[in-house]
Design an enzyme around this catalytic site. Structure first.
Site, PDB file in Angstrom:
ATOM      1  N   TYR A  19       2.410   1.444  -2.317  1.00  0.00           N
ATOM      2  CA  TYR A  19       1.657   2.706  -2.217  1.00  0.00           C
ATOM      3  C   TYR A  19       1.030   3.137  -3.533  1.00  0.00           C
ATOM      4  CZ  TYR A  19       3.927   2.849   2.293  1.00  0.00           C
ATOM      5  OH  TYR A  19       4.354   2.528   3.551  1.00  0.00           O
ATOM      6  N   TYR A  51      13.379  -4.522  10.070  1.00  0.00           N
ATOM      7  CA  TYR A  51      13.330  -4.408   8.612  1.00  0.00           C
ATOM      8  C   TYR A  51      14.287  -3.337   8.125  1.00  0.00           C
ATOM      9  CZ  TYR A  51      10.664  -0.177   9.360  1.00  0.00           C
ATOM     10  OH  TYR A  51      10.292   1.086   9.767  1.00  0.00           O
ATOM     11  N   ILE A  90       1.059  -2.036   4.207  1.00  0.00           N
ATOM     12  CA  ILE A  90       0.845  -2.255   2.765  1.00  0.00           C
ATOM     13  C   ILE A  90       0.566  -3.733   2.481  1.00  0.00           C
ATOM     14  CG2 ILE A  90       2.169  -0.231   2.034  1.00  0.00           C
ATOM     15  CD1 ILE A  90       4.544  -2.115   1.449  1.00  0.00           C
TER      16      ILE A  90
END
Length: 156
Positions: free
Chosen positions: A132, A78, A106
């Protein structure tokens, strides 16, 4: 000397409160910028939006195959940026893929990776609510919309 401890406590509480207020202000500004970015982004060709608000773009698609579940362990590469292009984390730059459980990340990652098959590469546009929220993490400011290019290498 007996008054020193209560005075220090009052000062500490004041600074904690002030820091929380600044975080809330920064989060609100970042959320507004993220909302504007996502509103423009949703109209671009190739952008798909889920009911949760996660937006994604398919960069490379292998043949249809099995997809991970919300509790799968995945191996990915990523590259993560803020909406202004600043890189905050990248397994690609480190040259090493990472493995983790989808129930340990997340919400935007948990949802998005379940749309992918092995070998697929997607770009996710993750609103703060699926990232977040109002918290800041490392160099990610509070309320940030995040962009990730993710390649699903493997899962079980």
């Amino acid at each position: 000397m007996e008054l020193l401890l209560p005075i220090l406590l009052v000062i500490a509480v004041f600074f904690i409160f002030r820091t929380l207020q600044k975080n809330k202000q920064h989060a609100a500004l970042n959320k507004a910028a993220g909302k504007e970015f996502l509103e423009k982004n949703r109209n671009k060709e190739g952008i798909i939006e889920t009911s949760s608000g996660l937006q994604y773009e398919i960069l490379a698609k292998e043949e249809e195959g099995a997809t991970p579940s919300a509790t799968s362990k995945v191996k990915v590469h990523y590259h993560g940026t803020l909406i202004d292009g600043r890189v905050f984390d990248s397994s690609v730059e480190r040259g090493e893929a990472i493995e983790f459980g989808l129930n340990q990340v997340i919400k935007g990652w948990t949802e998005g990776l379940q749309l992918m098959s092995k070998g697929d590469k997607f770009r996710f546009f993750i609103p703060a609510e699926l990232a977040y929220g109002d918290g800041s993490v490392a160099i990610i400011p509070a309320g940030s919309t995040l962009i990730f290019e993710v390649e699903l290498i493997d899962f079980d």
